[in-house]
Design an enzyme around this catalytic site. Structure first.
Site, mmCIF file in Angstrom:
data_model
loop_
_atom_site.group_PDB
_atom_site.id
_atom_site.type_symbol
_atom_site.label_atom_id
_atom_site.label_comp_id
_atom_site.label_asym_id
_atom_site.label_seq_id
_atom_site.Cartn_x
_atom_site.Cartn_y
_atom_site.Cartn_z
ATOM 1 N N GLY A 47 42.382 44.614 48.582
ATOM 2 C CA GLY A 47 42.516 45.203 47.260
ATOM 3 C C GLY A 47 42.754 44.224 46.132
ATOM 4 C CE1 TYR A 53 46.524 29.923 53.622
ATOM 5 C CE2 TYR A 53 46.009 27.660 53.011
ATOM 6 C CZ TYR A 53 45.661 28.999 53.063
ATOM 7 O OH TYR A 53 44.452 29.412 52.575
#
Length: 256
Positions: free
Chosen positions: A21, A160
């Site tokens: 989204g 990450y």
């Protein structure tokens, strides 16, 4: 949304996107909807208004469910509900990620675990949840977002970077294991994509100029630039491509 190729086999396909989204994920959701796919996506924040916008632009409303991808039970439930609504998921796009910065010597165990839960663990369990349905359907496509950060030996966000290196290894292993089921598993490694989050938090004129110097192509990269590659990997146009990492970075990392 920029124009691009049309993939007839994606019309009616059951597609599930994590983080669909906002940022790159929003571009992907709209891109698949424009192909006529039946798209379900999850994210933590409400995306009702975004669904309205996509439906207006494409004539195809995506199915949104709020979900924290680090809650594995909730993630599996969301995938099951998407399959009930649209049929077995035959295209999974593991897109959700968090590239939160932290100095190596300041990272504690909680930060490390939280990062890997978002950026790696959720990818595995989403894949695990869709694979039985893909097997029953006679095949499918999984696209795992990675990053060129681990290829560049970048600094400032070790968990990450480690997750993205692991994603490529996991992608290859799953491709080997489930290839006999005609399930293709590929990774996509973007360069510096200028999402709104990146602009708000890390893009400065100097940083962007320095990065563009490293690119062969001197244009900045937008979320929409990821759509074509993902649609290709999801479609039967790439039916004999699996276990690969497709780089879309403007030519920072030149391989081969």
């Amino acid at each position: 949304m920029m124009g691009g190729a049309t993939y007839p086999d994606l019309k009616g396909a059951s597609v599930f996107i994590t983080g669909g989204g906002s940022g790159i994920g929003a571009a992907l959701t709209e891109g698949f909807c424009a192909q006529g796919a039946r798209v379900a996506f999850i994210q933590r924040r409400d995306a009702s208004a975004f669904c309205d916008e996509v439906a207006e632009r494409t004539g195809n409303r995506p199915f949104f469910q709020p979900c924290d991808i680090t809650d594995t039970a909730a993630l599996k439930t969301a995938i099951a509900r998407a399959a009930e609504a649209h049929g077995p998921v035959t295209v999974l796009v593991n897109n959700a990620a968090n590239d939160q910065r932290a100095r190596t010597l300041d990272i504690d165990e909680a930060f490390w675990n939280d990062s890997l839960n978002v950026n790696l663990r959720s990818y595995f369990f989403a894949a695990q949840a869709v694979i039985p349905g893909m097997q029953a359907a006679g095949g499918g496509s999984i696209v795992n977002f990675s990053s060129i950060s681990y290829m560049m030996a970048d600094t400032g966000y070790v968990p990450y970077i480690a997750s993205n290196a692991a994603i490529t290894g996991m992608t290859r292993s799953l491709a080997r294991e489930f290839g006999p089921d005609r399930i293709r598993v590929n990774a996509l490694a973007p360069g510096w994509v200028l999402t709104q989050k990146q602009k708000d938090m890390w893009v400065t004129p100097e940083a962007l100029a320095n990065h563009l110097k490293m690119q062969c192509l001197k244009d900045s990269i937008d979320p929409e630039d990821m759509v074509g590659g993902v649609l290709f990997l999801a479609s039967r146009s790439s039916r004999m491509m699996t276990g690969q990492c497709l780089v879309i970075d403007g030519g920072v990392v030149v391989t081969g």
